[in-house]
Design an enzyme around this catalytic site. Structure first.
Site, PDB file in Angstrom:
ATOM      1  N   LYS A  64      31.639 -50.699  29.139  1.00 29.55           N
ATOM      2  CA  LYS A  64      31.057 -49.498  28.527  1.00 29.55           C
ATOM      3  C   LYS A  64      32.015 -48.817  27.550  1.00 29.55           C
ATOM      4  O   LYS A  64      31.580 -48.270  26.533  1.00 29.55           O
ATOM      5  CB  LYS A  64      30.614 -48.521  29.614  1.00 29.55           C
ATOM      6  CG  LYS A  64      29.486 -49.056  30.477  1.00 29.55           C
ATOM      7  CD  LYS A  64      29.088 -48.075  31.560  1.00 29.55           C
ATOM      8  CE  LYS A  64      28.019 -48.677  32.454  1.00 29.55           C
ATOM      9  NZ  LYS A  64      27.561 -47.732  33.490  1.00 29.55           N
ATOM     10  N   ASN A  85      26.300 -47.214  27.401  1.00 27.44           N
ATOM     11  CA  ASN A  85      25.613 -48.180  28.264  1.00 27.44           C
ATOM     12  C   ASN A  85      24.352 -48.729  27.606  1.00 27.44           C
ATOM     13  O   ASN A  85      23.588 -49.459  28.237  1.00 27.44           O
ATOM     14  CB  ASN A  85      25.265 -47.541  29.614  1.00 27.44           C
ATOM     15  CG  ASN A  85      24.073 -46.605  29.542  1.00 27.44           C
ATOM     16  OD1 ASN A  85      23.882 -45.905  28.546  1.00 27.44           O
ATOM     17  ND2 ASN A  85      23.263 -46.576  30.590  1.00 27.44           N
ATOM     18  N   GLY A 221      21.971 -47.287  44.070  1.00 23.89           N
ATOM     19  CA  GLY A 221      21.788 -47.108  42.637  1.00 23.89           C
ATOM     20  C   GLY A 221      20.437 -47.511  42.079  1.00 23.89           C
ATOM     21  O   GLY A 221      20.253 -47.522  40.851  1.00 23.89           O
TER      22      GLY A 221
END
Length: 254
Positions: A64, A85, A221
């Protein structure tokens, strides 16, 4: 054919192709295809993006920050986070965005918390630190903590145990190994007084398993993946979408 991908290392575990290809199908975008690209050297990310003639890409660990440095232009909150991202081809330029922060906050909206500890100091931690301005940061080494001058930050060696309602793992620990994001004795002391645990990894990790022993409310997540993905999908297709509808499509294949 319009090609989209996810850059990462590792990347074989990624569920992103399922999510985006499902949405492309539902919107009758039959010439759109999303795949995975294992990228070992982050310095090559824009070169590979252009060589493969990609129209849009998700960027995951550990690339990233390279995406931020090398994109032709960076927009929005990504400029503050200094991590990207999402990469999108716009008028022959590769534009970088960040959808991590908004996606994460949406994913934990049912949590009632005041004090927050962020574990890790990479791109995702930077994104979340902007949303959780009073959060403390815990990282293995001191070098990366220079990016968190507006926060109280600690290394494993300097950390002093105190109570946090919400503990967030932003590291890759447990992604392709059995590691914890911090020493076990530190985590055990933290979990004794915590209420919630959140992990940016969307399957059960050693971090989550340890938290279960303390009967904490745990969020992996998966929802963050979906909500940040909805925001990326809108950038990929470049038209207004029904966000709730897209989230439903994405969740149906996870």
């Amino acid at each position: 054919m319009k090609l989209f991908t996810i850059f990462g290392n590792p990347v074989a575990h990624s569920k992103s192709p399922r999510m985006y290809n499902k949405c492309f199908k539902e919107y009758n975008l039959n010439n759109y295809c999303y795949t995975r690209t294992l990228l070992e050297n982050g310095e090559d990310i824009i070169k590979v993006f252009k060589e493969l003639k990609i129209y849009g890409a998700s960027v995951t660990v550990p690339h990233k920050e390279w995406a931020y440095k090398l994109a032709d232009e960076v927009r929005g909150i990504a400029k503050e986070i200094k991590a990207v991202n999402c990469l999108v081809l716009e008028n022959d330029k590769v534009i970088g965005y960040n959808t991590d922060a908004e996606g994460f906050v949406e994913s934990i909206k049912e949590f009632d918390y005041k004090s927050v500890l962020i574990i890790g100091a990479g791109g995702t931690a930077k994104a979340l630190s902007l949303m959780f301005k009073d959060a403390d940061i815990l990282n293995r080494s001191e070098k990366r903590l220079k990016d968190f001058t507006n926060h109280t930050s600690y290394t494993w060696n300097t950390f002093k145990i105190k109570q946090y309602d919400l503990i967030i793992n932003t590291t890759s620990a447990g992604l392709s190994d059995t590691n914890l994001p911090a020493p076990k004795n530190i985590l055990e002391e933290l979990f004794k007084n915590a209420k919630y645990v959140a992990d940016v990894i969307y399957f059960e990790t050693p971090f989550q398993k340890l938290a279960k022993q303390y009967n904490l409310k745990i969020k992996d997540g998966s929802d963050m993946l979906v909500y940040q993905g909805v925001l990326q999908f809108e950038k990929f297709v470049d038209f207004k979408i029904n966000k709730k509808e897209v989230a439903t499509f994405m969740k149906s294949v996870l």
